[in-house]
Design an enzyme around this catalytic site. Structure first.
Site, PDB file in Angstrom:
ATOM      1  N   ARG A  64      -6.180   6.983  -3.105  1.00 40.34           N
ATOM      2  CA  ARG A  64      -5.174   6.872  -4.151  1.00 40.34           C
ATOM      3  C   ARG A  64      -5.780   7.072  -5.530  1.00 40.34           C
ATOM      4  O   ARG A  64      -6.981   7.040  -5.721  1.00 40.34           O
ATOM      5  CB  ARG A  64      -4.456   5.532  -4.113  1.00 40.34           C
ATOM      6  CG  ARG A  64      -5.120   4.524  -3.294  1.00 40.34           C
ATOM      7  CD  ARG A  64      -4.366   3.238  -3.233  1.00 40.34           C
ATOM      8  NE  ARG A  64      -3.860   3.013  -1.909  1.00 40.34           N
ATOM      9  CZ  ARG A  64      -2.593   3.071  -1.601  1.00 40.34           C
ATOM     10  NH1 ARG A  64      -1.701   3.329  -2.500  1.00 40.34           N
ATOM     11  NH2 ARG A  64      -2.218   2.849  -0.376  1.00 40.34           N
ATOM     12  N   GLY A  95      -3.262  -2.299   1.209  1.00 40.89           N
ATOM     13  CA  GLY A  95      -3.017  -1.258   2.198  1.00 40.89           C
ATOM     14  C   GLY A  95      -1.665  -0.589   2.066  1.00 40.89           C
ATOM     15  O   GLY A  95      -1.434   0.466   2.642  1.00 40.89           O
ATOM     16  N   LYS A  96      -0.749  -1.213   1.340  1.00 41.24           N
ATOM     17  CA  LYS A  96       0.616  -0.698   1.278  1.00 41.24           C
ATOM     18  C   LYS A  96       0.711   0.477   0.305  1.00 41.24           C
ATOM     19  O   LYS A  96      -0.237   0.765  -0.424  1.00 41.24           O
ATOM     20  CB  LYS A  96       1.570  -1.836   0.873  1.00 41.24           C
ATOM     21  CG  LYS A  96       1.540  -3.002   1.858  1.00 41.24           C
ATOM     22  CD  LYS A  96       2.147  -2.643   3.196  1.00 41.24           C
ATOM     23  CE  LYS A  96       1.652  -3.480   4.365  1.00 41.24           C
ATOM     24  NZ  LYS A  96       1.990  -4.892   4.340  1.00 41.24           N
ATOM     25  N   SER A  97       1.854   1.127   0.250  1.00 37.15           N
ATOM     26  CA  SER A  97       1.887   2.314  -0.603  1.00 37.15           C
ATOM     27  C   SER A  97       1.995   1.947  -2.084  1.00 37.15           C
ATOM     28  O   SER A  97       1.347   2.564  -2.918  1.00 37.15           O
ATOM     29  CB  SER A  97       2.976   3.287  -0.164  1.00 37.15           C
ATOM     30  OG  SER A  97       4.220   2.700  -0.176  1.00 37.15           O
TER      31      SER A  97
END
Ligand SMILES: *Cc1c(COP(=O)(O)O)cnc(C)c1O
Length: 438
Positions: free
Chosen positions: A23, A195-197
């Site tokens: 990211r 870990g999530k978006s």
């Protein structure tokens, strides 16, 4: 195409650098975190309140309550809408445990419903017959980013006068028929862990339009914010957290959140473009299907958390999903593993374990009926692990790199017959209790 890598050929993915999965971390995020540190504001609530406002506004919702985890946001949401002793909530069994497990510590229990084989979200046809006078809410999980069928679920809740909680931990930014998920229910909760978006650290947030739900949630685990409680009845009794929990968000997280709320809107568009490009390249190939809503449906998957593909082994001569994924990994698709979240009802915690010493399983400790499922009452859920697999979760739209991955899939599919002779089949135990992928 050429010889499969698992049989000694050259891997299809030449560039295996994981930069395409990473990211964007910006200078602005870094500075926001350092500012919290130098002002020593880690445990204050001023930045968190700003973040709550921004996150709620993004969804067009009235109230946001920042929490230290998604799990605690769900706990607050449950207490907020009044779930208590003897109540039942209906939830899909294929999900992360926090979707429903916090109900236990409220004296409530969980009734599991089956999932739809294509959306992997709760099957609207499997809800109504599970409703009893004790049912207080349906927990709707927008599983692996796929928006649940709200047009069918909302009328069921209305008809039976029960509430809807949305667990949006997998589906930040996703749309259901043009409207953001997390805005359909009486209350919604989001994990915002790394870990999530939409990721800001260990954090979560609850959204609602209902003042009473919001104030009860404050009462439950945010004692330091008692002054926000307007209801005089509740205000008199505030000051200590009713739940006995402290659920305050860390301000390094909310500071990242204020930056992420701008960044994610940009990142999400790129992720959506990348993932759709990947699946478009594979359209029409036998054995696999994208887990994504139809293009003209107005539904989207937001940040595509924990992207899955569906596997249809009959179209590839009965090749096991384990062997299929193994061949993909050999081609350089390191993400390809069979299964998803294991069915919760198969864990002893939902069958036999007596957590609090009631002298009987906690699942039925507060109930006058046994809600534990009989064998095979959740047929789709129970056969799911051999029908879905993890696919690469691209964060960047780099067409040539994505094409390499799609080519690996094509190569394995086109040469599937070479994999049949050494196929040892699937182990019984696929999937996991949680996903741990970036
Ligand atoms: C991650 C997750 C949660 C819990 O969030 P945490 O922030 O890890 O506590 C809840 N529900 C689902 C579906 C999740 O994937």
């Amino acid at each position: 195409m050429s010889k499969l890598a698992i049989l000694g050929g050259q891997p299809a993915v030449k560039n295996t650098s994981d930069d395409i999965f990473q990211r964007n971390i910006t200078k602005e995020m870094e500075e926001a975190v350092l500012k919290v540190l130098y002002e020593w504001k880690m445990s204050s609530t001023d930045i968190t309140k700003e973040f709550e406002r921004a996150f709620a506004d993004w969804h067009g919702m009235k109230y946001g309550l920042g929490c230290n985890t998604g799990t605690s946001a769900i706990h607050c949401a449950m207490f907020g809408i009044g779930i208590g002793v003897g109540d039942e909530i209906i939830c899909q069994s294929t999900t992360y445990w926090a979707s429903c497990l916090p109900a236990f510590s409220l004296g409530a229990t969980v009734v599991f419903a089956d999932v739809d084989p294509e959306t992997l979200c709760i099957n609207p046809d499997d809800i109504e017959h599970r409703i009893t006078p004790r049912t207080k809410a349906i927990m709707v999980v927008h599983y692996a980013g796929y928006p649940a069928d709200m047009d069918r679920i909302l009328p069921i809740a209305k008809k039976h006068n029960i509430k809807i909680i949305e667990d949006v931990s997998h589906a930040h930014g996703a749309l259901y028929k043009g409207k953001m998920v997390g805005t359909f229910g009486d209350v919604s909760a989001f994990s915002l862990m790394s870990g999530k978006s939409f990721a800001i650290g260990e954090a979560g947030i609850m959204l609602t339009n209902d003042r009473n739900t919001y104030e009860r949630a404050i009462l439950f685990g945010h004692y330091e914010r008692a002054s926000e409680i307007e209801n005089p009845q509740l205000q008199k009794l505030a000051g200590l957290p009713w739940g006995g929990y402290k659920y305050r968000m860390h301000q390094m997280s909310s500071a990242i959140g204020l930056v992420q709320i701008k960044q994610f809107k940009v990142d999400m568009v790129e992720i959506d473009k990348a993932m759709n490009y990947f699946w478009d390249l594979l359209e029409g190939y036998p054995g696999i299907r994208a887990h994504r809503p139809p293009k003209d449906s107005g539904c989207t998957k937001g940040g595509w958390y924990a992207s899955l593909g569906r596997y249809i082994k009959e179209e590839l001569g009965g090749l096991s999903i384990s062997r299929f994924c193994e061949a993909l990994r050999a081609e350089g698709v390191l993400w390809a593993y069979p299964g998803c979240n294991k069915a919760l009802h198969t864990h002893p915690l939902f069958q036999t374990i007596d957590v609090y010493g009631h002298g009987r399983p906690t699942r039925i400790a507060f109930s006058n009926r046994d809600v534990r499922e009989e064998d095979k009452s959740l047929p789709v859920t129970e056969s799911l692990q051999k029908k879905v697999f993890a696919v690469p979760w691209f964060k960047h739209f780099w067409p040539e790199r994505i094409e390499e991955y799609a080519n690996a899939f094509k190569k394995v599919i086109e040469n599937y017959k070479d994999l049949l002779p050494d196929d040892k089949g699937d182990p019984e135990d696929l999937g996991g209790w949680f996903t741990s992928r970036r």
